[in-house]
Design a protein around this motif. Sequence first.
Motif, PDB file in Angstrom:
ATOM      1  N   LEU A  78       0.838  -1.199   0.000  1.00  0.00           N
ATOM      2  CA  LEU A  78       0.000   0.000   0.000  1.00  0.00           C
ATOM      3  C   LEU A  78       0.874   1.251   0.000  1.00  0.00           C
ATOM      4  CD1 LEU A  78      -2.910   1.044   0.036  1.00  0.00           C
ATOM      5  CD2 LEU A  78      -2.850   0.862   2.536  1.00  0.00           C
ATOM      6  N   TYR A  79       1.953   1.225   0.789  1.00  0.00           N
ATOM      7  CA  TYR A  79       2.877   2.358   0.779  1.00  0.00           C
ATOM      8  C   TYR A  79       3.575   2.481  -0.577  1.00  0.00           C
ATOM      9  CZ  TYR A  79       2.435   4.092   5.505  1.00  0.00           C
ATOM     10  OH  TYR A  79       1.951   4.693   6.639  1.00  0.00           O
ATOM     11  N   SER A  80       3.885   1.355  -1.212  1.00  0.00           N
ATOM     12  CA  SER A  80       4.461   1.415  -2.564  1.00  0.00           C
ATOM     13  C   SER A  80       3.485   2.062  -3.528  1.00  0.00           C
ATOM     14  CB  SER A  80       4.824   0.011  -3.055  1.00  0.00           C
ATOM     15  OG  SER A  80       5.884  -0.517  -2.310  1.00  0.00           O
ATOM     16  N   THR A  95       4.700   9.758  -7.266  1.00  0.00           N
ATOM     17  CA  THR A  95       5.782   9.980  -8.227  1.00  0.00           C
ATOM     18  C   THR A  95       5.211  10.202  -9.627  1.00  0.00           C
ATOM     19  OG1 THR A  95       7.334   8.675  -6.912  1.00  0.00           O
ATOM     20  CG2 THR A  95       7.852   8.959  -9.255  1.00  0.00           C
ATOM     21  N   ALA A  96       4.245   9.383 -10.004  1.00  0.00           N
ATOM     22  CA  ALA A  96       3.618   9.543 -11.327  1.00  0.00           C
ATOM     23  C   ALA A  96       2.973  10.916 -11.456  1.00  0.00           C
ATOM     24  CB  ALA A  96       2.592   8.441 -11.563  1.00  0.00           C
ATOM     25  N   LEU A  98       4.011  13.942 -14.241  1.00  0.00           N
ATOM     26  CA  LEU A  98       3.103  14.605 -15.190  1.00  0.00           C
ATOM     27  C   LEU A  98       3.574  16.018 -15.520  1.00  0.00           C
ATOM     28  CD1 LEU A  98      -0.408  13.498 -13.868  1.00  0.00           C
ATOM     29  CD2 LEU A  98       0.713  12.779 -15.993  1.00  0.00           C
ATOM     30  N   ASP A  99       4.224  16.668 -14.564  1.00  0.00           N
ATOM     31  CA  ASP A  99       4.725  18.027 -14.818  1.00  0.00           C
ATOM     32  C   ASP A  99       5.680  18.036 -16.015  1.00  0.00           C
ATOM     33  OD1 ASP A  99       3.259  18.856 -12.608  1.00  0.00           O
ATOM     34  OD2 ASP A  99       5.004  18.878 -11.262  1.00  0.00           O
ATOM     35  N   THR A 150      -3.424  15.860 -13.158  1.00  0.00           N
ATOM     36  CA  THR A 150      -2.578  16.415 -12.111  1.00  0.00           C
ATOM     37  C   THR A 150      -3.378  16.621 -10.823  1.00  0.00           C
ATOM     38  OG1 THR A 150      -1.221  17.535 -13.761  1.00  0.00           O
ATOM     39  CG2 THR A 150      -1.039  18.323 -11.490  1.00  0.00           C
ATOM     40  N   GLY A 151      -2.892  15.985  -9.747  1.00  0.00           N
ATOM     41  CA  GLY A 151      -3.542  16.133  -8.444  1.00  0.00           C
ATOM     42  C   GLY A 151      -4.869  15.412  -8.307  1.00  0.00           C
ATOM     43  N   ARG A 152      -5.167  14.523  -9.220  1.00  0.00           N
ATOM     44  CA  ARG A 152      -6.462  13.834  -9.233  1.00  0.00           C
ATOM     45  C   ARG A 152      -6.601  12.893  -8.037  1.00  0.00           C
ATOM     46  NH1 ARG A 152     -10.185  12.841 -13.265  1.00  0.00           N
ATOM     47  NH2 ARG A 152     -11.449  10.968 -12.972  1.00  0.00           N
TER      48      ARG A 152
END
Length: 131
Positions: free
Chosen positions: A30-32, A39-40, A44-45, A68-70
């Motif tokens: 879950l932490y992964s 990170t993904a 996106l930036d 982004t930020g979804r």
Amino acid sequence: MRVGMDDKTIEALGKLRKALETTERARGHLYSFHQLTGTADFELDDAIAALREAGHAEHANRVQRELTGRNVLPGRWTFQIVEEYDDIYYDVFRDVERAARDDLAGGQRHGLEKQLKRDRQRRSAAADTHP
């Protein structure tokens, strides 16, 4: 390990501990998931900038607007999922396992493994005496 603890109790606590260890592994996954998703999102930036630089502002805007930020679940980012998992499931699981271990084994962990270690080492030592 509590002196005189019967084999069935040792086995039952071993099974409970194994279930907790499996939950620990699930929590790690879950932490992964949380870290990879974050990170993904930051990657996106770079994708947005590259799309703009390549002259594809419409696609860059769509990526930014829709991704982004979804939220990954309704109203939740991954950190919120991790927190809820910990609070609602993981912490309770640990408390229940610890209470059983404290009551039945004097708080000792890995009673089954300790018993296996003794048995296997005894067999290894006995093998030295046989030609």
